[in-house]
Design a protein around this motif. Structure first.
Motif, mmCIF file in Angstrom:
data_model
loop_
_atom_site.group_PDB
_atom_site.id
_atom_site.type_symbol
_atom_site.label_atom_id
_atom_site.label_comp_id
_atom_site.label_asym_id
_atom_site.label_seq_id
_atom_site.Cartn_x
_atom_site.Cartn_y
_atom_site.Cartn_z
ATOM 1 N N ALA A 5 0.824 -1.199 0.000
ATOM 2 C CA ALA A 5 0.000 0.000 0.000
ATOM 3 C C ALA A 5 0.861 1.253 0.000
ATOM 4 O O ALA A 5 0.555 2.248 -0.656
ATOM 5 N N SER A 6 1.975 1.200 0.766
ATOM 6 C CA SER A 6 2.884 2.337 0.814
ATOM 7 C C SER A 6 3.485 2.605 -0.558
ATOM 8 O O SER A 6 3.584 3.748 -1.003
ATOM 9 N N MET A 7 3.904 1.536 -1.244
ATOM 10 C CA MET A 7 4.475 1.678 -2.572
ATOM 11 C C MET A 7 3.450 2.247 -3.543
ATOM 12 O O MET A 7 3.762 3.099 -4.375
ATOM 13 N N GLN A 12 1.372 6.696 -6.811
ATOM 14 C CA GLN A 12 0.283 7.642 -7.065
ATOM 15 C C GLN A 12 0.784 9.076 -7.000
ATOM 16 O O GLN A 12 0.502 9.904 -7.871
ATOM 17 N N HIS A 13 1.536 9.369 -5.955
ATOM 18 C CA HIS A 13 2.075 10.712 -5.767
ATOM 19 C C HIS A 13 2.949 11.089 -6.956
ATOM 20 O O HIS A 13 2.819 12.182 -7.527
ATOM 21 N N SER A 14 3.855 10.184 -7.337
ATOM 22 C CA SER A 14 4.761 10.445 -8.451
ATOM 23 C C SER A 14 3.995 10.636 -9.748
ATOM 24 O O SER A 14 4.311 11.529 -10.549
ATOM 25 N N GLY A 15 2.966 9.806 -9.949
ATOM 26 C CA GLY A 15 2.189 9.895 -11.176
ATOM 27 C C GLY A 15 1.444 11.215 -11.303
ATOM 28 O O GLY A 15 1.445 11.849 -12.358
ATOM 29 N N VAL A 16 0.810 11.644 -10.222
ATOM 30 C CA VAL A 16 0.072 12.906 -10.242
ATOM 31 C C VAL A 16 1.040 14.078 -10.388
ATOM 32 O O VAL A 16 0.778 15.029 -11.140
ATOM 33 N N LEU A 17 2.165 14.006 -9.677
ATOM 34 C CA LEU A 17 3.169 15.069 -9.779
ATOM 35 C C LEU A 17 3.658 15.215 -11.213
ATOM 36 O O LEU A 17 3.750 16.338 -11.743
ATOM 37 N N ASP A 18 3.953 14.084 -11.855
ATOM 38 C CA ASP A 18 4.442 14.133 -13.237
ATOM 39 C C ASP A 18 3.378 14.691 -14.181
ATOM 40 O O ASP A 18 3.669 15.532 -15.042
ATOM 41 N N ARG A 19 2.163 14.239 -14.033
ATOM 42 C CA ARG A 19 1.100 14.688 -14.954
ATOM 43 C C ARG A 19 0.813 16.175 -14.789
ATOM 44 O O ARG A 19 0.683 16.916 -15.782
ATOM 45 N N LEU A 20 0.725 16.634 -13.540
ATOM 46 C CA LEU A 20 0.452 18.042 -13.310
ATOM 47 C C LEU A 20 1.660 18.893 -13.692
ATOM 48 O O LEU A 20 1.530 19.940 -14.334
ATOM 49 N N GLY A 21 2.843 18.424 -13.308
ATOM 50 C CA GLY A 21 4.057 19.164 -13.635
ATOM 51 C C GLY A 21 4.276 19.282 -15.131
ATOM 52 O O GLY A 21 4.633 20.358 -15.640
ATOM 53 N N GLY A 45 -8.513 12.020 -9.428
ATOM 54 C CA GLY A 45 -9.131 10.923 -8.707
ATOM 55 C C GLY A 45 -8.333 10.456 -7.507
ATOM 56 O O GLY A 45 -8.235 9.249 -7.249
ATOM 57 N N VAL A 46 -7.748 11.410 -6.789
ATOM 58 C CA VAL A 46 -6.944 11.081 -5.620
ATOM 59 C C VAL A 46 -7.428 11.895 -4.429
ATOM 60 O O VAL A 46 -8.298 12.764 -4.561
ATOM 61 N N SER A 47 -6.826 11.642 -3.272
ATOM 62 C CA SER A 47 -7.263 12.310 -2.057
ATOM 63 C C SER A 47 -6.793 13.757 -1.997
ATOM 64 O O SER A 47 -5.824 14.147 -2.660
ATOM 65 N N ARG A 48 -7.469 14.534 -1.176
ATOM 66 C CA ARG A 48 -7.084 15.928 -0.981
ATOM 67 C C ARG A 48 -5.669 16.008 -0.378
ATOM 68 O O ARG A 48 -4.887 16.902 -0.723
ATOM 69 N N THR A 49 -5.354 15.054 0.497
ATOM 70 C CA THR A 49 -4.023 15.035 1.118
ATOM 71 C C THR A 49 -2.933 14.872 0.071
ATOM 72 O O THR A 49 -1.908 15.571 0.093
ATOM 73 N N VAL A 51 -3.125 15.590 -3.121
ATOM 74 C CA VAL A 51 -3.077 16.804 -3.945
ATOM 75 C C VAL A 51 -2.277 17.891 -3.237
ATOM 76 O O VAL A 51 -1.449 18.574 -3.852
ATOM 77 N N ARG A 52 -2.494 18.039 -1.941
ATOM 78 C CA ARG A 52 -1.744 19.047 -1.180
ATOM 79 C C ARG A 52 -0.248 18.764 -1.226
ATOM 80 O O ARG A 52 0.577 19.684 -1.370
ATOM 81 N N GLU A 53 0.123 17.490 -1.108
ATOM 82 C CA GLU A 53 1.541 17.117 -1.133
ATOM 83 C C GLU A 53 2.158 17.449 -2.487
ATOM 84 O O GLU A 53 3.283 17.956 -2.568
ATOM 85 N N VAL A 54 1.433 17.152 -3.557
ATOM 86 C CA VAL A 54 1.926 17.442 -4.905
ATOM 87 C C VAL A 54 2.090 18.943 -5.100
ATOM 88 O O VAL A 54 3.102 19.409 -5.650
ATOM 89 N N VAL A 55 1.129 19.701 -4.652
ATOM 90 C CA VAL A 55 1.194 21.160 -4.788
ATOM 91 C C VAL A 55 2.383 21.710 -4.004
ATOM 92 O O VAL A 55 3.081 22.625 -4.471
ATOM 93 N N ARG A 56 2.657 21.146 -2.831
ATOM 94 C CA ARG A 56 3.804 21.609 -2.042
ATOM 95 C C ARG A 56 5.110 21.385 -2.798
ATOM 96 O O ARG A 56 6.016 22.231 -2.755
ATOM 97 N N VAL A 57 5.227 20.246 -3.489
ATOM 98 C CA VAL A 57 6.434 19.983 -4.284
ATOM 99 C C VAL A 57 6.568 21.010 -5.401
ATOM 100 O O VAL A 57 7.643 21.574 -5.631
ATOM 101 N N LEU A 58 5.481 21.278 -6.102
ATOM 102 C CA LEU A 58 5.513 22.252 -7.196
ATOM 103 C C LEU A 58 5.806 23.660 -6.669
ATOM 104 O O LEU A 58 6.476 24.446 -7.348
#
Length: 246
Positions: A5-7, A12-21, A45-49, A51-58
């Motif tokens: 689940a952790s992996m 998921q995080h990496s995928g969303v980050l790449d797509r948005l970035g 289609g992911v959690s608000r948490t 999304v917040r993490e991805v936005v912080r990276v960007l």
């Protein structure tokens, strides 16, 4: 949370980050565009948490700015961190790839000859020997017409990363990721031939030999020959593409 689940969460995080970035780097989401966490949550289609993490990276990359009661605003390219390896990868995969590759190769011509000169003075014996070994392996792979093989890219990346590290200058060493993305980008864009130029292979070996023997002037000169040859090839290809040539 299980390891599986952790992996999955990391992927998921990496995928969303790449797509948005990528969508921001390509200009699909233009500077000044305002995004909301709710809209991004629904789009990916992911959690608000997450999304917040991805936005912080960007935000840390200077690509977006979050403001309460406004949302997430896309910032202009001049505010982005041009040395971030992720941004480089996104740009190399987008419509501005030729300009990105050209500017990064110009950067290499400025830093690698200096790194080679410093390495000839500062590198320890183990590093000197390893650089010679990597250069020899590059020649073996190149002469076997394996310039487009993953191993060639791996060895080439290791060689140039070690050269920067051997400079003993932490600011030059910090550019290893940048150079790695440039090398990967050249391969992905089909700019690496199956049979690398014999002169380039010789210059790699001569640079390593000069570093090994402590000849700073020769190391700088031969390292410059390596990157200038690459720059000439990149300029030729990008100019032809800009002119409409296939």
């Amino acid at each position: 949370m299980t390891d599986g689940a952790s992996m999955h969460g990391v992927e998921q995080h990496s995928g969303v980050l790449d797509r948005l970035g990528e969508s921001i780097a390509s200009g699909a989401r233009a500077p000044g565009t305002v995004l909301t966490l709710a809209a991004l949550e629904e789009e990916f289609g992911v959690s608000r948490t997450l999304v917040r993490e991805v936005v912080r990276v960007l935000e840390s990359m200077g690509m977006v700015e979050s403001r309460r009661r406004v949302g997430v605003t896309v910032r202009p390219p001049r505010d982005w961190n041009p040395f971030d390896a992720r941004l480089i990868r996104w740009r190399l995969g987008g419509p501005g790839r030729d300009e990105q590759l050209r500017s990064l190769t110009e950067l290499r011509t400025a830093i690698e000859p200096v790194a080679a000169r410093l390495a000839a003075v500062r590198a320890d014996e183990t590093t000197r020997r390893r650089l010679v070994e990597l250069a020899a392996r590059l020649r073996e792979l190149g002469e076997a017409r394996r310039g487009t093989d993953p191993e060639y890219l791996e060895v080439d990346t290791a060689y140039h990363a070690l050269l920067l590290e051997a400079s003993g200058n932490p600011m030059l060493a910090a550019l290893q990721g940048v150079v790695a993305e440039v090398l990967s980008g050249r391969t992905a864009l089909g700019l690496m031939p199956r049979s690398p130029d014999p002169g380039a292979l010789e210059d790699h070996e001569a640079t390593a030999a000069a570093v090994a023997s402590g000849d700073a002037a020769a190391a700088e000169a031969r390292a410059r020959a390596v990157v200038v040859e690459v720059l000439e090839g990149v300029v030729d290809v990008t100019d032809r593409r800009a002119g409409g040539a296939p």
